[in-house]
Design a protein around this motif. Structure first.
Motif, PDB file in Angstrom:
ATOM      1  N   GLN A  90       0.810  -1.220   0.000  1.00  0.00           N
ATOM      2  CA  GLN A  90       0.000   0.000   0.000  1.00  0.00           C
ATOM      3  C   GLN A  90       0.844   1.271   0.000  1.00  0.00           C
ATOM      4  N   MET A  91       2.159   1.144   0.168  1.00  0.00           N
ATOM      5  CA  MET A  91       3.024   2.327   0.198  1.00  0.00           C
ATOM      6  C   MET A  91       3.374   2.764  -1.215  1.00  0.00           C
ATOM      7  N   THR A  92       3.246   4.049  -1.430  1.00  0.00           N
ATOM      8  CA  THR A  92       3.558   4.609  -2.741  1.00  0.00           C
ATOM      9  C   THR A  92       5.033   4.992  -2.815  1.00  0.00           C
ATOM     10  N   LEU A  93       5.521   5.128  -4.031  1.00  0.00           N
ATOM     11  CA  LEU A  93       6.898   5.582  -4.224  1.00  0.00           C
ATOM     12  C   LEU A  93       7.074   6.959  -3.599  1.00  0.00           C
ATOM     13  N   SER A  94       6.061   7.806  -3.691  1.00  0.00           N
ATOM     14  CA  SER A  94       6.140   9.139  -3.097  1.00  0.00           C
ATOM     15  C   SER A  94       6.401   9.057  -1.599  1.00  0.00           C
ATOM     16  N   GLU A  95       5.674   8.193  -0.902  1.00  0.00           N
ATOM     17  CA  GLU A  95       5.885   8.022   0.545  1.00  0.00           C
ATOM     18  C   GLU A  95       7.303   7.540   0.845  1.00  0.00           C
ATOM     19  N   LEU A  96       7.765   6.585   0.072  1.00  0.00           N
ATOM     20  CA  LEU A  96       9.092   6.019   0.303  1.00  0.00           C
ATOM     21  C   LEU A  96      10.188   7.064   0.076  1.00  0.00           C
ATOM     22  N   LEU A  97      10.019   7.916  -0.927  1.00  0.00           N
ATOM     23  CA  LEU A  97      10.984   8.991  -1.164  1.00  0.00           C
ATOM     24  C   LEU A  97      10.949  10.014  -0.029  1.00  0.00           C
ATOM     25  N   LEU A  98       9.750  10.320   0.463  1.00  0.00           N
ATOM     26  CA  LEU A  98       9.620  11.272   1.574  1.00  0.00           C
ATOM     27  C   LEU A  98      10.288  10.735   2.838  1.00  0.00           C
ATOM     28  N   VAL A  99      10.073   9.466   3.147  1.00  0.00           N
ATOM     29  CA  VAL A  99      10.651   8.855   4.354  1.00  0.00           C
ATOM     30  C   VAL A  99      12.178   8.894   4.321  1.00  0.00           C
ATOM     31  N   LYS A 100      12.769   8.744   3.150  1.00  0.00           N
ATOM     32  CA  LYS A 100      14.233   8.773   3.004  1.00  0.00           C
ATOM     33  C   LYS A 100      14.776  10.200   2.911  1.00  0.00           C
ATOM     34  N   GLY A 101      13.890  11.194   2.850  1.00  0.00           N
ATOM     35  CA  GLY A 101      14.331  12.581   2.731  1.00  0.00           C
ATOM     36  C   GLY A 101      14.826  12.921   1.339  1.00  0.00           C
ATOM     37  N   LEU A 102      14.349  12.202   0.336  1.00  0.00           N
ATOM     38  CA  LEU A 102      14.763  12.432  -1.046  1.00  0.00           C
ATOM     39  C   LEU A 102      13.782  13.312  -1.802  1.00  0.00           C
ATOM     40  N   ALA A 103      12.782  13.827  -1.068  1.00  0.00           N
ATOM     41  CA  ALA A 103      11.780  14.690  -1.674  1.00  0.00           C
ATOM     42  C   ALA A 103      11.069  15.455  -0.564  1.00  0.00           C
ATOM     43  N   ILE A 104      10.359  16.511  -0.966  1.00  0.00           N
ATOM     44  CA  ILE A 104       9.493  17.243  -0.048  1.00  0.00           C
ATOM     45  C   ILE A 104       8.128  17.385  -0.702  1.00  0.00           C
ATOM     46  N   LEU A 105       7.136  17.623   0.124  1.00  0.00           N
ATOM     47  CA  LEU A 105       5.795  17.865  -0.409  1.00  0.00           C
ATOM     48  C   LEU A 105       5.781  19.153  -1.212  1.00  0.00           C
ATOM     49  N   LYS A 106       5.023  19.163  -2.295  1.00  0.00           N
ATOM     50  CA  LYS A 106       4.860  20.394  -3.056  1.00  0.00           C
ATOM     51  C   LYS A 106       4.161  21.422  -2.179  1.00  0.00           C
ATOM     52  N   PRO A 107       4.549  22.675  -2.307  1.00  0.00           N
ATOM     53  CA  PRO A 107       3.838  23.713  -1.553  1.00  0.00           C
ATOM     54  C   PRO A 107       2.355  23.689  -1.920  1.00  0.00           C
ATOM     55  N   LYS A 108       1.517  23.856  -0.929  1.00  0.00           N
ATOM     56  CA  LYS A 108       0.061  23.893  -1.101  1.00  0.00           C
ATOM     57  C   LYS A 108      -0.508  22.581  -1.639  1.00  0.00           C
ATOM     58  N   PHE A 109       0.182  21.467  -1.392  1.00  0.00           N
ATOM     59  CA  PHE A 109      -0.332  20.165  -1.811  1.00  0.00           C
ATOM     60  C   PHE A 109      -1.564  19.830  -0.989  1.00  0.00           C
ATOM     61  N   LYS A 110      -2.642  19.525  -1.657  1.00  0.00           N
ATOM     62  CA  LYS A 110      -3.881  19.138  -0.984  1.00  0.00           C
ATOM     63  C   LYS A 110      -4.479  17.947  -1.722  1.00  0.00           C
ATOM     64  N   ASP A 111      -4.575  16.847  -1.033  1.00  0.00           N
ATOM     65  CA  ASP A 111      -5.236  15.663  -1.555  1.00  0.00           C
ATOM     66  C   ASP A 111      -5.745  14.901  -0.350  1.00  0.00           C
ATOM     67  N   GLU A 112      -7.045  14.837  -0.222  1.00  0.00           N
ATOM     68  CA  GLU A 112      -7.659  14.230   0.951  1.00  0.00           C
ATOM     69  C   GLU A 112      -7.186  12.806   1.188  1.00  0.00           C
ATOM     70  N   GLU A 113      -6.976  12.067   0.116  1.00  0.00           N
ATOM     71  CA  GLU A 113      -6.602  10.660   0.230  1.00  0.00           C
ATOM     72  C   GLU A 113      -5.160  10.459   0.686  1.00  0.00           C
ATOM     73  N   PHE A 114      -4.238  11.310   0.209  1.00  0.00           N
ATOM     74  CA  PHE A 114      -2.818  11.078   0.452  1.00  0.00           C
ATOM     75  C   PHE A 114      -2.148  12.093   1.380  1.00  0.00           C
ATOM     76  N   ASP A 115      -2.784  13.188   1.670  1.00  0.00           N
ATOM     77  CA  ASP A 115      -2.166  14.254   2.457  1.00  0.00           C
ATOM     78  C   ASP A 115      -1.645  13.746   3.801  1.00  0.00           C
ATOM     79  N   GLY A 116      -2.429  12.973   4.503  1.00  0.00           N
ATOM     80  CA  GLY A 116      -2.014  12.448   5.807  1.00  0.00           C
ATOM     81  C   GLY A 116      -0.807  11.533   5.718  1.00  0.00           C
ATOM     82  N   TYR A 117      -0.821  10.620   4.766  1.00  0.00           N
ATOM     83  CA  TYR A 117       0.293   9.686   4.582  1.00  0.00           C
ATOM     84  C   TYR A 117       1.591  10.435   4.242  1.00  0.00           C
TER      85      TYR A 117
END
Length: 170
Positions: free
Chosen positions: A113-140
């Motif tokens: 269930q883990m997305t590549l985006s989550e895995l990159l965030l956990v490793k510190g290889l990415a940051i959330l886009k400014p003003k990112f809003k998505d009800e389904e994924f925002d929390g994760y």
């Protein structure tokens, strides 16, 4: 008459279950970088970029040549060469992956269930886009980024965030 009604109800229930959203399975042709993966469905090929993120590659490419941002990212990858191709270590060529397209980017389920985006965030290889809003994924995504920040991983351990932040919020 009752039999016809029962048959009609069974038909409606079956058609609703068949019309339910099925996962789109695509075959990974090549992992170019943490930022770009190439997929194919039949004869159609497409580029997949992580949904809702700014990867280190994106920060690097959007910064000016010789900037502190680029220098810090270069230093980070020299210290951690295995993280430059982290997505390649997670994904296997010629394997099928569940992919969803949103805002011309991909939600790629890389580990269950883990997305590549989550895995990159956990490793510190990415940051959330400014003003990112998505009800389904925002929390994760927020949780994954917070974990990297607390653990001082990737761009949170280096001076990358502070040196690149100006360019992110332009």
């Amino acid at each position: 008459m009752l039999r016809k009604i029962n048959i009609f109800i069974v038909y409606v229930v079956l058609s609703l279950s068949v019309d339910a959203k099925e996962p789109v399975l695509a075959i990974l042709n090549k992992t170019v970088s943490n930022e770009v993966q190439m997929f194919g469905i039949g004869k159609y090929t497409f580029e997949c970029k992580p949904y809702g993120l700014l990867t280190l590659e994106k920060l690097y490419n959007s910064s000016k040549s010789g900037s502190m941002c680029r220098d810090n990212i270069d230093k980070f990858y020299k210290k951690n060469p295995n993280l430059k191709y982290y997505a390649d270590s997670l994904l296997e060529d010629r394997q099928q992956y569940h992919v969803e397209i949103r805002d011309s980017n991909c939600i790629l389920y890389a580990r269950g269930q883990m997305t590549l985006s989550e895995l990159l965030l956990v490793k510190g290889l990415a940051i959330l886009k400014p003003k990112f809003k998505d009800e389904e994924f925002d929390g994760y995504y927020t949780l994954a980024q917070r974990k990297a920040k607390v653990d001082k991983k990737g761009l949170w351990d280096e001076k990358i965030f502070s040196s690149c932040i100006e360019e992110v919020y332009k």
